[in-house]
Scaffold this motif. Structure first.
Motif, PDB file in Angstrom:
ATOM      1  N   TYR A   1       0.812  -1.216   0.000  1.00 17.42           N
ATOM      2  CA  TYR A   1       0.000   0.000   0.000  1.00 17.42           C
ATOM      3  C   TYR A   1       0.851   1.275   0.000  1.00 17.42           C
ATOM      4  O   TYR A   1       0.333   2.382   0.091  1.00 17.42           O
ATOM      5  N   ASP A   2       2.181   1.150  -0.111  1.00 16.82           N
ATOM      6  CA  ASP A   2       3.059   2.323  -0.089  1.00 16.82           C
ATOM      7  C   ASP A   2       2.851   3.211  -1.316  1.00 16.82           C
ATOM      8  O   ASP A   2       2.645   2.714  -2.432  1.00 16.82           O
ATOM      9  N   LYS A   3       2.927   4.501  -1.094  1.00 18.47           N
ATOM     10  CA  LYS A   3       2.956   5.479  -2.184  1.00 18.47           C
ATOM     11  C   LYS A   3       4.352   6.074  -2.331  1.00 18.47           C
ATOM     12  O   LYS A   3       4.680   6.684  -3.341  1.00 18.47           O
ATOM     13  N   ASN A   4       5.156   5.890  -1.302  1.00 19.74           N
ATOM     14  CA  ASN A   4       6.513   6.428  -1.283  1.00 19.74           C
ATOM     15  C   ASN A   4       7.457   5.310  -0.839  1.00 19.74           C
ATOM     16  O   ASN A   4       7.211   4.643   0.165  1.00 19.74           O
TER      17      ASN A   4
ATOM     18  N   TYR B   1      22.246  -8.585  -3.309  1.00 17.92           N
ATOM     19  CA  TYR B   1      21.378  -9.437  -4.120  1.00 17.92           C
ATOM     20  C   TYR B   1      19.964  -9.345  -3.542  1.00 17.92           C
ATOM     21  O   TYR B   1      19.773  -9.481  -2.332  1.00 17.92           O
ATOM     22  N   TYR B   2      18.994  -9.160  -4.421  1.00 18.38           N
ATOM     23  CA  TYR B   2      17.629  -8.841  -3.977  1.00 18.38           C
ATOM     24  C   TYR B   2      16.602  -9.685  -4.733  1.00 18.38           C
ATOM     25  O   TYR B   2      16.728  -9.916  -5.940  1.00 18.38           O
ATOM     26  N   ILE B   3      15.571 -10.147  -4.002  1.00 17.36           N
ATOM     27  CA  ILE B   3      14.396 -10.761  -4.629  1.00 17.36           C
ATOM     28  C   ILE B   3      13.147 -10.061  -4.096  1.00 17.36           C
ATOM     29  O   ILE B   3      13.161  -9.467  -3.016  1.00 17.36           O
ATOM     30  N   VAL B   4      12.076 -10.148  -4.844  1.00 20.83           N
ATOM     31  CA  VAL B   4      10.818  -9.560  -4.399  1.00 20.83           C
ATOM     32  C   VAL B   4      10.096 -10.523  -3.472  1.00 20.83           C
ATOM     33  O   VAL B   4      10.299 -11.736  -3.508  1.00 20.83           O
TER      34      VAL B   4
ATOM     35  N   ARG C   1       2.426  -7.292  -5.225  1.00 21.57           N
ATOM     36  CA  ARG C   1       1.098  -6.683  -5.216  1.00 21.57           C
ATOM     37  C   ARG C   1       1.112  -5.198  -5.588  1.00 21.57           C
ATOM     38  O   ARG C   1       0.058  -4.567  -5.682  1.00 21.57           O
ATOM     39  N   LEU C   2       2.284  -4.640  -5.787  1.00 24.34           N
ATOM     40  CA  LEU C   2       2.373  -3.245  -6.194  1.00 24.34           C
ATOM     41  C   LEU C   2       1.863  -3.070  -7.631  1.00 24.34           C
ATOM     42  O   LEU C   2       1.833  -4.021  -8.420  1.00 24.34           O
TER      43      LEU C   2
END
Length: 279
Positions: A86-89, A107-110, A116-117
Motif C-alpha cells: 500500500y506504499d505510495k513512497n 542481491y535482492y528478490i521480491v 502486489r504493487l
C-alpha cells in the motif's frame, strides 16, 4: 484503587515492552558448515535482510547500517517485502539500499508485497535498485567467484497464488523445479526464497542453504511455544525463525526488520541475520 493502579502499571510495562520490541534491532549470528563450501569461501560472511516493510524509527537506517558495518559482510542479500503493497513512497527502503550499495555487493528478490504493487511502481523500484548496481534475481542464478572457486546464488519468485493457501498448490514442485532443476549437486548453492512454507519442496532440489523471511518471527513469540501467527493467519507456523534442516539442506528464516499493518512485535525483536560460511 490498588487494583486500578496495578492495571495501570501493567499497561505501562506492556507499552514500554512493545515499544522496545518494535524499535530495537538484534543481530543474530549463525555459522553454516558444509564440505561443499570451497576453501576460498571459508569465513565468507553474508548479511541477510528481510521484511523491512518501509519501517523505521528516528535514525533507524543509520543504526541498521552501523550494525551491518560491524559485521564486515562480503555480501548482503535481501529476501523481499522491503516495502509495503500500500506504499505510495518507497524512499525509506531506497535510501537504505542506496547507502548500503555504496559499500556492499547486494542481491535482492521480491516478496509478496512487492508483487502486489502496481506494475509501474515495481518497475520504478527495480530500476532504482539496478541503478545502485544491486542484482535483482528474478528466477535467476548468479555465480560469485573468488580466485578459481565459486558458489551460486539463486533467486526464486514464488507466485502470489502460493501465499495465503489452505493446502499447498498441486503444481508447487513443478514451479520450484523449473527454477532449480539445473542446480549441480557438487556445487554449493544458496537459494533466496521469500516464503519458507515450501522448505520440503526446496530441499528436494540441489540447494544447500535457503534464506527466507515472510513470517516476521510469528509476530508474537512465547516462551516454550515460539511463533504464534503467520501472515497467512495460521497459528503456530512451522518455520518462523532460525535454522531448520532436512536431509542436510538448511533453511534459515529471518524474523525481519519490520511488519505490515496491522501488527506489533512482542518478545520478537527486529533482526539482522549474519551468516558465516565454514568449509
Amino acid at each position: 484503587m490498588i487494583n486500578n493502579l496495578i492495571v495501570l502499571v501493567a499497561i505501562a510495562i506492556l507499552s514500554i515492552l512493545i515499544f522496545l520490541q518494535n524499535t530495537l534491532i538484534e543481530v543474530s549470528k549463525y555459522n553454516i558448515k558444509s564440505d561443499k563450501i570451497p576453501k576460498e569461501f571459508n569465513k565468507f560472511k553474508i548479511v541477510h535482510l528481510s521484511d523491512f516493510h518501509s519501517y523505521g524509527f528516528f535514525e533507524d537506517n543509520f543504526r541498521m547500517i552501523e550494525k551491518i558495518n560491524d559485521e564486515y559482510p562480503n555480501i548482503i542479500v535481501m529476501t523481499g517485502d522491503m516495502v509495503n503493497k500500500y506504499d505510495k513512497n518507497f524512499e525509506k527502503f531506497l535510501n537504505l539500499a542506496e547507502d548500503l550499495s555504496k559499500k556492499y555487493e547486494i542481491y535482492y528478490i521480491v516478496g509478496n508485497h512487492e508483487m502486489r504493487l502496481r506494475k509501474n511502481d515495481l518497475n520504478y523500484i527495480v530500476q532504482k535498485l539496478k541503478k545502485f548496481e544491486i542484482k535483482v534475481l528474478n528466477d535467476e542464478k548468479i555465480t560469485i567467484i573468488r580466485e578459481k572457486e565459486f558458489i551460486n546464488i539463486y533467486g526464486i519468485n514464488i507466485p502470489l497464488s502460493f501465499y495465503k493457501v489452505v493446502n499447498k498448490p498441486t503444481n508447487v514442485e513443478e514451479v520450484i523445479s523449473s527454477v532449480l532443476n539445473k542446480c549441480n549437486e557438487k556445487e554449493y548453492n544458496i537459494l533466496l526464497a521469500h516464503n519458507p512454507l515450501y522448505f520440503e519442496e526446496y530441499s528436494r532440489e540441489n540447494v544447500d542453504l535457503i534464506l527466507s523471511g515472510h513470517v516476521h518471527g510469528g509476530m508474537i513469540r512465547l516462551p516454550f511455544i515460539g511463533a504464534i501467527l503467520s501472515p497467512e493467519r495460521k497459528f503456530f507456523p512451522k518455520y518462523s525463525s532460525g535454522v531448520y534442516e532436512i536431509n542436510n539442506k538448511k533453511l534459515l528464516v529471518s524474523r525481519g526488520l519490520g511488519h505490515s499493518r496491522p501488527g506489533i512485535r512482542l518478545f520478537n525483536k527486529r533482526e539482522i541475520v549474519s551468516i558465516t560460511l565454514n568449509c
